[in-house]
Write an enzyme that holds these catalytic residues in place. Structure first.
Site, PDB file in Angstrom:
ATOM      1  N   LEU A  69       0.824  -1.202   0.000  1.00  0.00           N
ATOM      2  CA  LEU A  69       0.000   0.000   0.000  1.00  0.00           C
ATOM      3  C   LEU A  69       0.862   1.257   0.000  1.00  0.00           C
ATOM      4  CD1 LEU A  69      -2.652  -0.913   2.744  1.00  0.00           C
ATOM      5  CD2 LEU A  69      -2.879  -1.171   0.257  1.00  0.00           C
ATOM      6  N   ASP A 166      16.939  -5.539  19.444  1.00  0.00           N
ATOM      7  CA  ASP A 166      15.859  -5.850  18.512  1.00  0.00           C
ATOM      8  C   ASP A 166      15.005  -6.993  19.036  1.00  0.00           C
ATOM      9  OD1 ASP A 166      16.323  -3.982  16.470  1.00  0.00           O
ATOM     10  OD2 ASP A 166      17.762  -5.266  15.452  1.00  0.00           O
TER      11      ASP A 166
END
Length: 362
Positions: A69, A166
């Site tokens: 998108l 992370d």
């Protein structure tokens, strides 16, 4: 049917923390829609490749759907709203403020879908002096104090081998999302989770940085029991230039090894303070380990009750019988996957699902 079957997740995140969070949900049956930019998640292009896809990308995005998108276009925003209307969980990993400027901040999303659990993952959190400071894993580890003890004998910090900030954020985010979903069962409302890599790392230092936590001195590797100051929690070179580790400081292990080496006189040093008081014991072990190759030591330790391990590279590690026995690497359709570490009694053997091609689902 996985534990999370029926849950719908919309994930806008990229790289490691967010995708790791959502792949663990997908592995348990959640429907995860990965919303990517038109150019695709950057890790799709990260070598090495196997069976036509990045191994990194596949292992963190298997079992998901992909929708590409343009969130700066009306059509892209409308498509995302349609996904949000049906979602239980929304994950984003933009720098603070970015997703709100696109029109999808928590206030906007929760007003439209009050039951949604919204998780933002960033380096330093959504508020605070460092909130807008750009950083990936190593920079976060540096700011959190961890890189200072990721050092060699010369005190020089080195690049860490594991992206701990992370992965800590991904695990913290998963825990928080699941807690919020349980809370929703009681309240009927979703929640907002502000997950920071920095925040997620800090609890990992409680065992080494106690004095600093209390406002005192920071730990120094050479004199800290878990960072290189203790003889029986240390790395030793072998005759062939490889390495082994002693990974348990309990006195029973000290006695077992030193008796086997005919040096019971050194056992008391194993209980001494880390650092200089154990220097004689460290020196002896350095000398003795250099007398055999790594694999010779593996054979020698086979019948000894000592916390000992060879230092293996990843190829060697993945070839260990233990990996096969526990089904930790699974091959399917010519691609290798690291199996989920979360398992439940009575489950069938895990079968990996494929990772989506860009935009395959809309």
């Amino acid at each position: 049917m996985g534990k999370l079957s029926g849950l719908k997740v919309v994930d806008l995140s990229q790289f490691l923390p967010g995708p790791m969070l959502s792949v663990m949900m997908a592995d348990q049956g959640a429907e995860v829609v990965k919303v990517e930019p038109l150019s695709g998640e950057p890790s799709r292009e990260q070598a090495p490749f196997e069976a036509g896809q990045s191994i990194w990308f596949r292992n963190l995005n298997r079992g998901k759907k992909s929708v590409a998108l343009d969130l700066k276009s009306d059509a892209g925003r409308d498509a995302l709203w349609a996904l949000i209307d049906e979602a239980d969980v929304f994950i984003e990993g933009f720098r603070p403020g970015v997703v709100a400027r696109l029109g999808f901040g928590y206030d906007a999303v929760s007003s439209r879908n009050p039951r949604i659990v919204y998780c933002s993952i960033s380096a330093f959190g959504q508020a605070g002096a460092l909130a807008h400071h750009p950083a990936h894993d190593m920079a976060v580890q540096a700011m959190a104090g961890f890189l200072s003890v990721n050092d060699g004998p010369d005190g020089m910090p080195v690049v860490p081998g594991a992206p701990s900030a992370d992965m800590a954020a991904g695990l913290t985010g998963l825990s928080a999302v699941l807690m919020a979903l349980i809370g929703r069962e009681k309240s009927g409302r979703g929640d907002y989770v502000d997950v920071a890599m920095f925040d997620s790392m800090l609890p990992w230092c409680a065992h080494i940085a106690g004095a600093a936590i209390a406002g005192g001195e920071p730990p120094r590797s050479a004199s800290q029991r878990s960072l290189g100051g203790a003889a029986f929690y240390n790395v030793y070179a072998t005759a062939d230039g490889k390495h082994v580790v002693l990974g348990g400081r309990e006195l029973k292990f000290v006695a077992n090894l030193l008796n086997a080496l005919d040096r019971p006189d050194l056992i008391a040093l194993g209980a001494a303070a880390p650092g200089e008081e154990q220097a004689l014991l460290v020196g002896f072990l350095r000398e003795i380990f250099r007398t055999r190759t790594r694999d010779e030591w593996v054979a020698w330790f086979a019948d000894k009750d000592v916390a000992f391990s060879p230092v293996l590279d990843f190829q060697e590690a993945f070839s260990e019988p233990h990996i096969a026995e526990r089904g930790l690497i699974v091959e399917a359709d010519g691609a290798h996957h690291i199996a989920p570490p979360i398992r439940f009694a009575g489950e069938n053997p895990w079968v990996p699902t494929s990772a989506p091609e860009l935009g395959a689902d809309g």
